[in-house]
Design a protein around this motif. Structure first.
Motif, PDB file in Angstrom:
ATOM      1  N   THR A 110       0.823  -1.201   0.000  1.00  0.00           N
ATOM      2  CA  THR A 110       0.000   0.000   0.000  1.00  0.00           C
ATOM      3  C   THR A 110       0.858   1.252   0.000  1.00  0.00           C
ATOM      4  OG1 THR A 110      -1.734  -1.146   1.198  1.00  0.00           O
ATOM      5  CG2 THR A 110      -1.783   1.253   1.323  1.00  0.00           C
ATOM      6  N   ARG A 111       2.080   1.146   0.548  1.00  0.00           N
ATOM      7  CA  ARG A 111       2.923   2.328   0.753  1.00  0.00           C
ATOM      8  C   ARG A 111       4.394   1.948   0.586  1.00  0.00           C
ATOM      9  NH1 ARG A 111       3.169   7.012   3.996  1.00  0.00           N
ATOM     10  NH2 ARG A 111       5.130   7.215   5.103  1.00  0.00           N
ATOM     11  N   VAL A 112       5.134   2.806  -0.114  1.00  0.00           N
ATOM     12  CA  VAL A 112       6.597   2.699  -0.186  1.00  0.00           C
ATOM     13  C   VAL A 112       7.140   4.050   0.233  1.00  0.00           C
ATOM     14  CG1 VAL A 112       8.610   2.342  -1.670  1.00  0.00           C
ATOM     15  CG2 VAL A 112       6.543   0.952  -2.015  1.00  0.00           C
ATOM     16  N   GLU A 113       8.031   4.041   1.196  1.00  0.00           N
ATOM     17  CA  GLU A 113       8.580   5.285   1.728  1.00  0.00           C
ATOM     18  C   GLU A 113      10.095   5.281   1.645  1.00  0.00           C
ATOM     19  OE1 GLU A 113       8.966   5.045   6.447  1.00  0.00           O
ATOM     20  OE2 GLU A 113       6.931   4.568   5.758  1.00  0.00           O
ATOM     21  N   LEU A 114      10.655   6.456   1.817  1.00  0.00           N
ATOM     22  CA  LEU A 114      12.110   6.592   1.847  1.00  0.00           C
ATOM     23  C   LEU A 114      12.479   7.812   2.671  1.00  0.00           C
ATOM     24  CD1 LEU A 114      12.995   9.136  -0.184  1.00  0.00           C
ATOM     25  CD2 LEU A 114      12.339   7.473  -1.910  1.00  0.00           C
ATOM     26  N   GLU A 115      13.730   7.845   3.076  1.00  0.00           N
ATOM     27  CA  GLU A 115      14.315   9.007   3.721  1.00  0.00           C
ATOM     28  C   GLU A 115      15.518   9.416   2.900  1.00  0.00           C
ATOM     29  OE1 GLU A 115      15.243   7.826   7.733  1.00  0.00           O
ATOM     30  OE2 GLU A 115      13.148   8.011   8.375  1.00  0.00           O
ATOM     31  N   VAL A 116      15.686  10.717   2.705  1.00  0.00           N
ATOM     32  CA  VAL A 116      16.776  11.236   1.888  1.00  0.00           C
ATOM     33  C   VAL A 116      17.328  12.475   2.562  1.00  0.00           C
ATOM     34  CG1 VAL A 116      15.116  12.471   0.410  1.00  0.00           C
ATOM     35  CG2 VAL A 116      17.429  12.023  -0.440  1.00  0.00           C
ATOM     36  N   ALA A 117      18.645  12.635   2.531  1.00  0.00           N
ATOM     37  CA  ALA A 117      19.246  13.854   3.082  1.00  0.00           C
ATOM     38  C   ALA A 117      18.629  15.052   2.378  1.00  0.00           C
ATOM     39  CB  ALA A 117      20.756  13.828   2.897  1.00  0.00           C
TER      40      ALA A 117
END
Length: 184
Positions: free
Chosen positions: A126-133
Motif C-alpha cells: 500500500t505504501r513505499v517510503e524513503l528518507e533522503v538527506a
C-alpha cells in the motif's frame, strides 16, 4: 527474484560478480556522502561480500535488486525494498547509481518505476517510503518525478560531511501510483 525489464535497465538478483561494482561506488566519497552509515568508508571486499550475501539470502522482509544495463547485464547500481511490514503492507526503499556518469540520465527514475510496479502489483503493498538527506536535491527531484510526495522532515537526524543534516521523508501510495499509471 524475478527479472524486471525496462527500456534501458533490468532489475535482477545480486550475484557475487557484483561485489567489485559495489566496492567501486562504496569507496567513492561523492557517492556515499548522502548514504546511510552502512556505507561509511572504507568498504573492504569482505564488507561488500557480506552485503551481497545478505541480499542473496533475503527473507520475506526484503526485495533486493541490482540495477543492470538491459543490453549487457552490467552492474549499474542497486535498488532495494527493505523493512517490509506485511501487516501494514508498507516498505522502505533505497537506491544508488554506482557512478556519477550514470546519474541525471533517467536510469534511476526508470528503476524506481519498475520497483514500484513490482511493489504494488506483485507484492500488494500500500505504501513505499524513503528518507533522503534534505541537501540531496538531485535525488529529491528524481523521487518527485517517480511519484513520491514530501511528507515531512526529521531535523538533524543524519550526518553529511561531519555535520548534522535534516532528513526528508517521502512516500508514494498504491492508489496515487495507480492513478498516475493507469496502464500498469
Amino acid at each position: 527474484m524475478p527479472h524486471l525489464h525496462g527500456e534501458r535497465v533490468t532489475l535482477r538478483e545480486y550475484q557475487t560478480d557484483d561485489i567489485d561494482g559495489i566496492r567501486a561506488w562504496a569507496n567513492d566519497m561523492d557517492t556515499v556522502r548522502y548514504l546511510s552509515a552502512r556505507y561509511w568508508m572504507p568498504q573492504s571486499y569482505a564488507d561488500a561480500a557480506d552485503f551481497v550475501d545478505h541480499a542473496m539470502r533475503a527473507g520475506t522482509n526484503g526485495a533486493f535488486f541490482v540495477i543492470a544495463a538491459r543490453d549487457t547485464g552490467a552492474y549499474l547500481g542497486q535498488i532495494d525494498l527493505f523493512s517490509i511490514n506485511w501487516r501494514v503492507r508498507s516498505a522502505e526503499m533505497a537506491i544508488v547509481m554506482g557512478r556519477d556518469a550514470l546519474r541525471g540520465q533517467g536510469l534511476g527514475t526508470e528503476a524506481i518505476g519498475l520497483l514500484l510496479r513490482y511493489a504494488f502489483n506483485m507484492l500488494g503493498l500500500t505504501r513505499v517510503e524513503l528518507e533522503v538527506a534534505s541537501q540531496n536535491t538531485r535525488a529529491i527531484r528524481c523521487y518527485l518525478r517517480a511519484g513520491f510526495v514530501l511528507e515531512g522532515v526529521k531535523r538533524q537526524a543524519f550526518m553529511v560531511d561531519g555535520k548534522h543534516a535534516d532528513l526528508t521523508v517521502m512516500a508514494v501510495l498504491n492508489d496515487e501510483w495507480r492513478a498516475a499509471h493507469p496502464q500498469a
